[in-house]
Write a protein that holds these residues in place. Structure first.
Motif, PDB file in Angstrom:
ATOM      1  N   GLY A 185       2.270  -3.963  -7.395  1.00 53.29           N
ATOM      2  CA  GLY A 185       2.172  -2.513  -7.521  1.00 53.29           C
ATOM      3  C   GLY A 185       3.338  -1.765  -6.922  1.00 53.29           C
ATOM      4  O   GLY A 185       3.210  -0.587  -6.556  1.00 53.29           O
ATOM      5  N   LYS A 221      -2.730   0.082   1.875  1.00 53.97           N
ATOM      6  CA  LYS A 221      -1.826   1.225   1.768  1.00 53.97           C
ATOM      7  C   LYS A 221      -2.419   2.407   2.508  1.00 53.97           C
ATOM      8  O   LYS A 221      -3.621   2.666   2.425  1.00 53.97           O
ATOM      9  N   ASP A 269      -8.479  -0.443  -8.918  1.00 51.53           N
ATOM     10  CA  ASP A 269      -8.696   0.513  -7.832  1.00 51.53           C
ATOM     11  C   ASP A 269     -10.182   0.717  -7.564  1.00 51.53           C
ATOM     12  O   ASP A 269     -10.623   0.768  -6.411  1.00 51.53           O
ATOM     13  N   LEU A 306       3.767   5.612 -13.490  1.00 45.30           N
ATOM     14  CA  LEU A 306       2.775   5.026 -12.582  1.00 45.30           C
ATOM     15  C   LEU A 306       3.097   5.360 -11.127  1.00 45.30           C
ATOM     16  O   LEU A 306       2.191   5.593 -10.325  1.00 45.30           O
ATOM     17  N   GLN A 307       4.372   5.383 -10.791  1.00 46.69           N
ATOM     18  CA  GLN A 307       4.745   5.775  -9.434  1.00 46.69           C
ATOM     19  C   GLN A 307       4.361   7.229  -9.171  1.00 46.69           C
ATOM     20  O   GLN A 307       3.873   7.574  -8.084  1.00 46.69           O
ATOM     21  N   TRP A 317       5.972   0.092  -7.900  1.00 42.04           N
ATOM     22  CA  TRP A 317       6.461   0.714  -9.130  1.00 42.04           C
ATOM     23  C   TRP A 317       7.886   1.238  -9.003  1.00 42.04           C
ATOM     24  O   TRP A 317       8.632   1.260  -9.985  1.00 42.04           O
ATOM     25  N   ASN A 350      -0.225   8.200  -3.009  1.00 40.27           N
ATOM     26  CA  ASN A 350       0.652   8.421  -1.860  1.00 40.27           C
ATOM     27  C   ASN A 350       1.999   9.045  -2.224  1.00 40.27           C
ATOM     28  O   ASN A 350       2.826   9.282  -1.340  1.00 40.27           O
ATOM     29  N   THR A 351       2.224   9.291  -3.519  1.00 45.19           N
ATOM     30  CA  THR A 351       3.482   9.917  -3.926  1.00 45.19           C
ATOM     31  C   THR A 351       3.468  11.396  -3.542  1.00 45.19           C
ATOM     32  O   THR A 351       2.520  12.113  -3.879  1.00 45.19           O
ATOM     33  N   ASN A 357       1.900   8.833 -10.426  1.00 43.26           N
ATOM     34  CA  ASN A 357       0.440   8.978 -10.329  1.00 43.26           C
ATOM     35  C   ASN A 357      -0.173   8.262  -9.132  1.00 43.26           C
ATOM     36  O   ASN A 357      -1.384   8.318  -8.954  1.00 43.26           O
ATOM     37  N   GLU A 358       0.643   7.599  -8.327  1.00 46.53           N
ATOM     38  CA  GLU A 358       0.103   6.961  -7.126  1.00 46.53           C
ATOM     39  C   GLU A 358      -0.359   8.029  -6.140  1.00 46.53           C
ATOM     40  O   GLU A 358       0.313   9.050  -5.957  1.00 46.53           O
ATOM     41  N   ARG A 385       6.537  14.152  -7.689  1.00 46.14           N
ATOM     42  CA  ARG A 385       5.818  13.773  -8.898  1.00 46.14           C
ATOM     43  C   ARG A 385       6.470  14.304 -10.182  1.00 46.14           C
ATOM     44  O   ARG A 385       6.746  13.525 -11.104  1.00 46.14           O
TER      45      ARG A 385
END
Length: 861
Positions: free
Chosen positions: A37, A611, A498, A68-69, A39, A74-75, A71-72, A80
């Motif tokens: 994961g 995480k 998830d 995908l990064q 990304w 923790n981003t 939508n994480e 975004r």
């Protein structure tokens, strides 16, 4: 490679840097980052590969990795849109258009939706190729519908859907939903903004309703009994119109329901189809009831489903006045007589098939459960269990009968039988996550782990296997989906992973396992430290509730609680708040009993950590979060559990200063850790943590005087007196097994919590060095009180166990179903066999808990 993949590591980065011309190594590096994961790294590798090998596939890999990064969780919010724009730019700049195939097109449209570029997305969808892709790809068409909804083009979508239904014969239910939403849009769009719809809006809505009615009527007439879409859509249309006051004929819903039943009443799904639409009152209910009475036909195998559906619908609309002990008794007997009469219709079926009359026996059992709720008499639960056990001899594969029996056996105090039925349902894979709550909700009450019986502990472990295999399996699926450019599947895989990794049921089972383990094992440093670390990880998770409660059959009247609610122990299932409270209890207990502090834990802990959460609460210091009491969490507890929460908090607050004083300094622990590493390189630090007890290499934590010894708060000993009173109240009241055992096992748990909190002070050397003799003396009064109460409970349980499987108890069980015993095999001998099985299971349970109380007192004396 296999070892590192299992650990979530990659060894390909350096290899690819050394051989940048190897496309195979580049692909392996990309997939290795996908599996863990990462990304950001995956996107960078894919970009590098596109520059090197000029393959458009790598450009889409890079774009989707950027999405995908973004939508994480923790981003950062500011990053975004930058990532999404990067992904879109990569796709637009590629030499191959995204219209090459459905999955590439999906990525392009998804990026436009995430960037809220709805017009651009619809323009792309409106091209000839885009329309062809929407026609052939359900996932792209679903994305199109979502964009239409976000843009607010509901009425236009309704017109489009009407054309597809009439002209193309499309029977996708989503098309019918689009027509329904469009028909009421003029009114519902204003109600969402808290404005009253104008007369013009209502008039326009009535016009749209009429057009939708014509569409659905045309479909119904054309399809006849071949398809249910048209009649169901008409029912939904009339229900919505009635709720909004736009219906011109109040009898229309009933007439449509009658028409639907006449056409589809022989389908087993008829009851579930009609249930949302038949909540009639007054005159309409009387006419509906009269109609259903005329449909109670059971003469042939083809008539049986219609008769069963009629009985279910009649029961569903019963009024409060119609649910009396006398009437329910008559209904239960009628349902079971009809069941026995219908059994010959399934005599030729193989054992693997379900009996067509199964729902009749479930109706009878649920009527008996209602009788139990009305009268409080266990006899009705005895009758229900008898007829269900008989039904299982005819329909061995019926999971609905087993679920109903499982719930009843929990109420009767026969958890071993409940677990047997759960296991015979053959739950596999992800079903363990959605269905294990049936057997393992509050499993500590049913466990006999203190006696050495680890059946329920093993069941928790077995049901947790799906979570252990989930991450590796799903990571491999994601890597394969990238390789085959199945981008639409990747989001589903990630969501699936998830939801399983952060499953509420997973951690509810973990808490139950911790409670059982505390009763089963000695309170050693290994137990305390390992559980502390894992529970702290769980405390930071954002959980998903994947449990399936709809699978529990419910044929109860709508004026009554559902069968699930009626048979749910204590009336409330453990949920997010319950989990949070018990995490707080046990983290605090283990935290104080352990020598680990944050600095030591960080340096000694080997392996991956979860995480970090981006939740606001996660930034609050742990001890502050543990001390926070939220009313919404407490509301999920039973009164007994709430009392345990207060008790555990009082014990921790009282003993906290003494634990802090005795705990060895971090420097001493780390020095000892280094020493053991030199002596036994590669070996775990077993025996270090949790047994130093303030004495490590002659060091104590502080040179100042120990805290002044304070007497225990009165609430600690008062807790055990309170449990004694609650236990006596249950004995003189309902005597329901779950209520009685809840009080007893919670009292046992409170004693075990006290033992875990005081294990540090057991060695005489610790007490002497830290000058805590007065504190240890104060423990005696609490232990004496707890021992007195638990001994009294144990003695009473011994008497109850002796009475559970006597001849008189079996005779009472048999007499409970005497009025419905017949000569078809459900006779005195059969019921007596069930009575013996249930009686023996109850006796074993009571005996086990009684022995557990004695063993706990002996082991922790």
């Amino acid at each position: 490679m296999h070892v590192l993949r299992g650990l979530g590591r990659t060894m390909f980065d350096n290899a690819y840097k050394l051989q940048p011309n190897s496309e195979d190594l580049g692909t392996q590096t990309f997939q290795a980052n996908v599996r863990v994961g990462n990304w950001k790294a995956a996107q960078q590798v894919a970009t590098r590969m596109h520059k090197q090998f000029q393959d458009d596939r790598f450009q889409f890999w890079s774009a989707f990795s950027a999405l995908l990064q973004a939508n994480e969780p923790n981003t950062p919010e500011a990053l975004r849109p930058i990532l999404l724009k990067l992904g879109l730019r990569l796709i637009i700049s590629t030499s191959a258009a995204s219209l090459v195939n459905a999955d590439r097109f999906y990525v392009h449209i998804l990026l436009l939706r995430e960037l809220e570029m709805y017009d651009e997305a619809l323009s792309l969808i409106g091209t000839q190729t885009g329309q062809v892709i929407c026609e052939t790809s359900l996932v792209v068409d679903e994305l199109r519908r979502d964009i239409v909804r976000l843009k607010g083009a509901i009425k236009e979508e309704g017109v489009r859907a009407s054309g597809r239904i009439l002209d193309r014969g499309d029977r996708n239910w989503l098309e019918f939903i689009a027509v329904l939403e469009a028909a009421f849009w003029d009114v519902t769009s204003t109600s969402e903004s808290s404005e009253k719809p104008s007369d013009e809006a209502k008039a326009s809505c009535k016009e749209q309703i009429q057009k939708a009615r014509e569409v659905f009527t045309s479909v119904s007439e054309k399809d006849g009994p071949k398809d249910r879409s048209g009649p169901l859509a008409l029912l939904d249309l009339e229900q919505r119109a009635t709720k909004l006051g736009l219906s011109s004929d109040p009898s229309q819903p009933r007439l449509l329901a009658e028409s639907y039943f006449s056409t589809f009443g022989d389908k087993t799904c008829c009851f579930e189809d009609l249930q949302p639409f038949v909540r009639f009152e007054g005159e309409e209910l009387e006419k509906w009831t009269t109609f259903l009475e005329s449909q109670k036909l059971f003469g042939t195998a083809s008539e049986l489903p219609r008769g069963i559906n009629a009985l279910k619908l009649l029961r569903y609309n019963l009024s409060e006045a119609g649910v009396t002990p006398e009437l329910e008794t008559a209904r239960a007997e009628e349902y079971f007589r009809q069941y026995l009469a219908a059994l010959p219709f399934g005599t030729e079926l193989p054992e693997t098939e379900l009996q067509p009359a199964d729902d009749l026996v479930i109706l009878a059992a649920q009527a008996y459960v209602t009788l139990w709720k009305l009268t409080g008499s266990e006899d009705h639960l005895f009758a229900a269990s008898s007829i269900l056990e008989y039904a299982l001899t005819k329909s061995k594969q019926s999971y609905r009968i087993r679920i109903t029996l499982l719930r009843i056996y929990h109420l009767l105090g026969a958890p071993s039988l409940a677990l047997d039925h759960y296991r015979q349902m053959n739950i596999k894979q992800v079903q363990s996550d959605t269905l294990s709550h049936l057997a393992l909700s509050r499993a500590y009450i049913f466990s006999l782990s203190a006696t050495g019986d680890i059946t329920y502990m093993n069941e928790c472990m077995d049901s947790s296997q799906v979570y252990m295999s989930n991450s590796q399996d799903t990571a491999e699926f994601i890597a394969r989906a990238f390789a085959q450019e199945r981008y639409s599947q990747i989001v589903d895989f990630i969501t699936f992973e998830d939801r399983l990794d952060n499953s509420l049921q997973r951690d509810l089972m973990k808490i139950e396992h911790v409670r059982m383990r505390l009763a089963h094992e000695q309170h050693s440093g290994d137990l305390i430290d390992t559980e502390l670390i894992e529970l702290k990880f769980i405390f930071d998770r954002f959980h998903h509730d994947n449990r399936d409660f709809d699978i529990i059959p419910n044929f109860q009247p709508r004026c009554q609680p559902s069968f699930n609610q009626q048979t749910l122990p204590f009336g409330k299932p453990p949920s997010f708040g319950w989990l949070a409270v018990f995490l707080k209890i046990y983290i605090k207990v283990f935290q104080q009993a352990s020598d680990l502090d944050e600095s030591v834990e960080d340096k000694l802990l080997i392996g991956d950590r979860p995480k970090p959460s981006n939740e606001v609460e996660a930034a609050i210091p742990l001890n502050e979060r543990l001390a926070t009491r939220k009313q919404e969490e407490i509301d999920e507890l039973t009164p007994v559990e709430s009392a345990l929460y207060d008790y555990a908090a009082a014990v921790s607050e009282w003993l906290g200063p003494y634990h802090d004083y005795c705990r060895p300094p971090p420097s001493a622990l780390l020095a000892e850790a280094e020493k053991q590493k030199e002596l036994k390189p590669g070996h775990p630090l077993k025996g270090l943590i949790g047994i130093s007890n303030g004495v490590l290499n002659g060091q104590t934590k502080k040179d100042e005087d120990p805290p002044a010894v304070k007497d225990a708060p009165p609430s600690i000993t008062a807790f055990f007196d309170d449990m004694r009173e609650r236990y006596k109240a249950v004995l003189s009241g309902s005597k329901l097994a779950t209520d009685l055992m809840h009080v007893i096992t919670t009292t046992q748990e409170a004693y075990l919590i006290f033992c875990a909190e005081t294990v540090r002070f057991k060695p005489a050397s610790v007490v002497k060095i830290n000058k805590l003799g007065g504190l240890v003396q104060s423990f005696n009064a609490i232990r004496t009180k707890a021992s007195e109460v638990l001994t009294e409970m144990s003695e009473e349980l011994f008497k109850i166990a002796e009475e559970a499987s006597t001849r008189e108890a079996r005779e009472s069980f048999v007499a409970a179903s005497k009025s419905i015993q017949a000569s078809s095999g459900f006779d005195h001998d059969f019921v007596l066999g069930v009575a013996k099985k249930v009686g023996d299971a109850r006796k074993a349970y009571y005996d086990g808990v009684e022995k557990a109380l004695k063993k706990v007192l002996k082991n922790h004396a």
